[in-house]
Design a protein around this motif. Structure first.
Motif, PDB file in Angstrom:
ATOM      1  N   GLN A 197       0.822  -1.203   0.000  1.00 39.54           N
ATOM      2  CA  GLN A 197       0.000   0.000   0.000  1.00 39.54           C
ATOM      3  C   GLN A 197       0.859   1.258   0.000  1.00 39.54           C
ATOM      4  O   GLN A 197       0.488   2.282  -0.585  1.00 39.54           O
ATOM      5  CB  GLN A 197      -0.944  -0.001   1.206  1.00 39.54           C
ATOM      6  N   VAL A 225      -6.058   0.460  -2.834  1.00 39.08           N
ATOM      7  CA  VAL A 225      -5.349   1.738  -2.781  1.00 39.08           C
ATOM      8  C   VAL A 225      -5.744   2.648  -3.946  1.00 39.08           C
ATOM      9  O   VAL A 225      -6.173   3.788  -3.754  1.00 39.08           O
ATOM     10  CB  VAL A 225      -3.822   1.516  -2.792  1.00 39.08           C
ATOM     11  N   GLY A 253      -2.301   5.060   0.400  1.00 40.00           N
ATOM     12  CA  GLY A 253      -1.352   3.993   0.731  1.00 40.00           C
ATOM     13  C   GLY A 253      -0.842   4.081   2.154  1.00 40.00           C
ATOM     14  O   GLY A 253      -0.776   3.079   2.867  1.00 40.00           O
TER      15      GLY A 253
END
Length: 372
Positions: free
Chosen positions: A30, A85, A312
């Motif tokens: 992420q 994400v 993220g």
């Protein structure tokens, strides 16, 4: 998992790595995928991520050793996380701040269905065709989504000329020093950690301490999922009308009330029925359903041009804190006679989310798109 132990001749602890490293891969990826989508655009990162998912799924299908399966699962995690994400960043690209919260609420409501039906599908495939059929199904489904994205998803992020990695590293650094971003991200992280804590500890409380069946626990959990979906519906319906901050303010207050009720109930009547832990969680689940989409939308709106990085970093915080608290509650419940450790951790997390929101966001008004 039991089938993998048998067919691959590996120990249960080694086989468990196919799950734990998958989750670790999701957390780390992420951080990378969000920044890459800011640098190169949403569409190419989404296409590459889904392609990696397809390849890794069929590599897992063809694995003849547990090491090969672990490696394939780790790459699968890096690819599949792109949907979480970049999906959030795409929504923020397409919609304004409050409207994005509404759309994330609708998307989240649909996503809740996945963990409700996935065990049923996986169990049926394993029983009928063996564990390899699960990865075949995942690979085919990922290929379908890849084709859909290739045909239907336009680029939603315009990359300015001259933007390089240094620019986006600086943008990520600015997020971590922005009070408002940290406020929204911590609300999302503590709320997600509360959920991970609950699903890590509640089965032990209901099945081991209260001597109820796993089927009964499953029924209770279904109702919790439904209350969460009702909260998602509320986010989709009312976020635009009332705004992000109002929805979060109500959410952190209600979750704290629900956690407090749970704490008092455990102290007064600890082992009467699963309702001791399940009923308060329904209150928390409903509030989380409309609070979390707004917290996510708030976090990715602080710097819209770095929405991928914001998504993220926040996702990493959610996964990391959730993994830590889930491990902690498992340790504390080992040998405990009541659900008090579970109720206490949930209450602390809800309190931390409330404090983070009111101390980090209330004195700093939203100013639109800041300059780089």
């Amino acid at each position: 998992m039991p089938a993998l132990v048998t067919t691959l001749g590996a120990g249960a602890g080694t086989v468990q790595l196919t799950l734990s490293l998958f989750l670790l891969g999701m957390a780390i990826s992420q951080l990378v995928l969000g920044t890459l989508s800011d640098r190169f655009g949403r569409r190419p990162v989404m296409l590459v991520g889904l392609a990696v998912t397809v390849i890794a799924s069929f590599a897992a299908l063809a694995s003849t050793s547990v090491v090969g399966l672990i490696v394939a699962r780790t790459f699968q995690a890096f690819g599949a996380t792109v949907g979480i994400v970049v999906g959030r960043a795409v929504i923020r690209d397409l919609y304004g701040r409050d409207r994005a919260a509404s759309m994330i609420g609708w998307v989240t409501m649909a996503m809740v269905v996945a963990p409700m039906i996935a065990p049923l599908i996986g169990g049926a495939l394993d029983t009928a065709l063996g564990w390899r059929a699960i990865f075949a199904c995942m690979g085919l489904f990922a290929a379908l989504v890849l084709a859909w994205v290739a045909l239907q998803l336009p680029e939603t992020r315009t990359v300015a000329a001259g933007e390089g990695f240094g620019h986006f590293i600086a943008a990520s650094g600015s997020l971590l020093t922005n009070r408002k971003y940290l406020g929204y991200a911590l609300v999302a992280a503590t709320n997600s950690a509360m959920f991970f804590t609950f699903i890590g500890g509640a089965p032990h409380v209901v099945v081991t301490q209260m001597h109820r069946s796993s089927a009964e626990y499953g029924v209770w959990f279904l109702f919790i999922s439904l209350t969460y979906m009702v909260g998602n519906f509320a986010a989709g319906r009312f976020s635009v009308k009332y705004g992000i901050d109002v929805m979060i303010r109500a959410g952190v207050a209600v979750t704290f009330v629900g956690a407090s009720v749970g704490m008092l109930w455990v102290i007064v009547d600890p082992l009467s029925s699963p309702a001791v832990v399940m009923a308060p969680q329904m209150i928390i689940g409903f509030a989380s359903g409309f609070m979390l989409p707004n917290a996510i939308a708030g976090a990715v709106s602080v710097r819209p041009q770095a929405a991928g990085a914001a998504s993220g970093i926040m996702g990493f915080m959610q996964m990391g804190l959730g993994a830590a608290t889930a491990q902690l509650v498992g340790h504390l419940l080992d040998g405990a006679q009541t659900a008090l450790p579970l109720a206490a951790i949930v209450l602390v997390l809800c309190a931390c989310g409330l404090v983070a929101f009111f101390t980090l966001t209330r004195r700093q008004s939203f100013r639109g798109t800041p300059k780089a």
